[in-house]
Structures are given as structure tokens and as C-alpha cells.
Design a protein around this motif. Sequence first.
Motif, PDB file in Angstrom:
ATOM      1  N   ASN A  47      39.565  41.491  43.648  1.00  0.00           N
ATOM      2  CA  ASN A  47      38.794  41.971  44.896  1.00  0.00           C
ATOM      3  C   ASN A  47      38.375  43.419  44.727  1.00  0.00           C
ATOM      4  O   ASN A  47      37.121  43.472  45.296  1.00  0.00           O
ATOM      5  CB  ASN A  47      39.668  41.896  46.203  1.00  0.00           C
ATOM      6  CG  ASN A  47      40.079  40.362  46.567  1.00  0.00           C
ATOM      7  OD1 ASN A  47      39.229  39.413  46.532  1.00  0.00           O
ATOM      8  ND2 ASN A  47      41.289  40.172  46.970  1.00  0.00           N
ATOM      9  N   HIS A  51      38.859  48.334  39.298  1.00  0.00           N
ATOM     10  CA  HIS A  51      40.428  48.114  39.435  1.00  0.00           C
ATOM     11  C   HIS A  51      41.027  49.066  38.291  1.00  0.00           C
ATOM     12  O   HIS A  51      42.192  49.015  38.529  1.00  0.00           O
ATOM     13  CB  HIS A  51      40.602  46.790  39.635  1.00  0.00           C
ATOM     14  CG  HIS A  51      40.519  46.131  38.426  1.00  0.00           C
ATOM     15  ND1 HIS A  51      41.638  45.776  37.456  1.00  0.00           N
ATOM     16  CD2 HIS A  51      39.352  45.371  37.949  1.00  0.00           C
ATOM     17  CE1 HIS A  51      41.088  45.195  36.502  1.00  0.00           C
ATOM     18  NE2 HIS A  51      39.625  44.831  36.581  1.00  0.00           N
ATOM     19  N   ALA A 105      44.821  46.238  40.936  1.00  0.00           N
ATOM     20  CA  ALA A 105      44.788  45.150  41.721  1.00  0.00           C
ATOM     21  C   ALA A 105      46.252  44.508  41.334  1.00  0.00           C
ATOM     22  O   ALA A 105      46.034  43.360  40.955  1.00  0.00           O
ATOM     23  CB  ALA A 105      43.656  44.319  41.431  1.00  0.00           C
ATOM     24  N   ASP A 108      46.630  40.809  43.406  1.00  0.00           N
ATOM     25  CA  ASP A 108      45.475  39.898  42.688  1.00  0.00           C
ATOM     26  C   ASP A 108      46.359  39.269  41.153  1.00  0.00           C
ATOM     27  O   ASP A 108      46.198  38.179  41.148  1.00  0.00           O
ATOM     28  CB  ASP A 108      44.362  40.358  42.550  1.00  0.00           C
ATOM     29  CG  ASP A 108      43.536  40.545  43.815  1.00  0.00           C
ATOM     30  OD1 ASP A 108      43.879  39.896  44.804  1.00  0.00           O
ATOM     31  OD2 ASP A 108      42.473  41.305  43.662  1.00  0.00           O
TER      32      ASP A 108
END
Length: 283
Positions: A47, A51, A105, A108
Motif C-alpha cells: 500500500n 516502502h 510495509a 503487507d
Amino acid sequence: PDRPVQVGDVGFVRRGKFHRLFNALLPADDPSHELGVPEYHEPLVPNLLDHIDRGSLSSNNYCSAGVSVEADSDDFRQVSFRYERSRGAAVSSLPVAAQREDTLAQGDFGQWIVKHIGTWFAFARKLGLGIEQMEDVVLVTGCDRTRSWSNITFLGGQVDAQVTFGVKVEGPDTSINFQLSPELVRGAVISQGPEGTNLPENQCIFIRGFRVARSFWILPKHLKAAAGPSPDPSYDCDPGTELVSIPAVTKYRDPLHLLLDYVAEVRTTGLVSCLCYQQYARF
């Protein structure tokens, strides 16, 4: 190696070395996927697009508790390590700085390995590499890469255990040379990285990541994260598994991963620093 370890790599660690299978962040047709990819492969898109967090690990001697260090300032610097305890110890010596990369992240990445571990494990077994446990599959979330290194393992039980070697770093092209005599190694095993000029930063000395482990006790309805982010409840995962952040102490660790587990105290002066939070894996 031609291709250094990178964030997003999926692979396994054997005898202290990380072996890449594919990269979860890359599409199936990426040229680096020489072994292919798992069935139904789809790239992970965090997202947070930007990152990757970058930093550095300074040139230093990272030692277990109880290891003493002496170094001179000659042109070809001599470094001596001594250890007199019985348990065993380790040293990771960096002649030049290492570059660190970690994904921000974490959530994720944790959810992604939980969702796809079944197909990843099946793919790894199909390759015939001797991967028989799901816990062997690792998703890399961070790593440290450098140009060269020296690793020392003190075996313990020898009161006069000692290792002495010379190292010389010079020039704008970062020339690195080691000088080691076998008679200056007692009660220890030493391995060293490449020497030369213009060495690439492709020597991976530490990795961080996730694996999915089988649980041997009754868990709640949804997967329980022992370390790391809690997966999305909408994911269809095996209720008998748990997400494990590595490095972590588990029964599935390769014995060579214990190299830096002896680090137990922080020394804020001199050449010795604490590095107790990373799992060891090298090329």
C-alpha cells in the motif's frame, strides 16, 4: 553472487547461506526468475509504494559478550580477538560499512506470506531442493550488504582461544586485503569474504524476514501472530499456523544461524558493539 539478496526475495537458508527462489515483488516474467515462479503467482504491491527504508551499518567489530578486542593503527592493521569462556562466541568484523534495506510495509509482507505460503511451499518442493518443511520458506523484509567481511566462531572450552589477522582498506576504489596466518588461530574457526579493488556491495551478511510455522497448541479461530503483524481475518489461512518474524528462536533454525546469538551485552566504547537482533546469513 551475480544477484545480491533483496527485499521481497523468497527462498531458504542452508548452512548459513540464503538461496533465492523468486522475488514476491516482481512479475512472473521478470528475467531474474530463472527457476520460474509458483502457480498463480501475482506480485506483491505494498500500500505504501515508497516502502524501502535505507541506512548503513558502520565498519566495526560486532562481538559476543566476553570477547575482547585489541587493534593497532598500523598501515596493515592487526586485530586480535580473545575469548576465555566455555559456552562459545562469535564475531562479525566489517572492514567497510554495510548498506541496510528494510521494508516499512511489514503488515503487507506478513499478510502476503500467510496468503501464499501453500503455493510457495509446493513450488519449493517441486524443485527438488530438499525443502520438506513449510517453516524453511522465508520472505525477506530486510538485509545488510557489504563488500567484504570476516566471521569468527569461538568453539568454547579453550581458555586461550584467540584469532589475529591483518586487514588493509585504502584508496578511493576501496581496496580490501586480509593477512591471516593459521598459527594465529586457536580454538576458533574463521571465514573471510572477497579481497581486491572495486568490490561490489553484494555480500549479504544479515537478513530479516517472515516465515510461517506450524503451531503445536490450540489457537483461536484466526491465525495468531507470534511476532509481526496480525493478518487480515479475511485471508483464508490454516488455523494451525502462526506468522513468525526472523530472526527468532525457533526449533527450525539452521545451527549456523546461531552465530550471533551469543551477543548479550552492549559495549558503548572501543571497537565492540552489540548486534543481537539480526539473523546471520552470508554469501
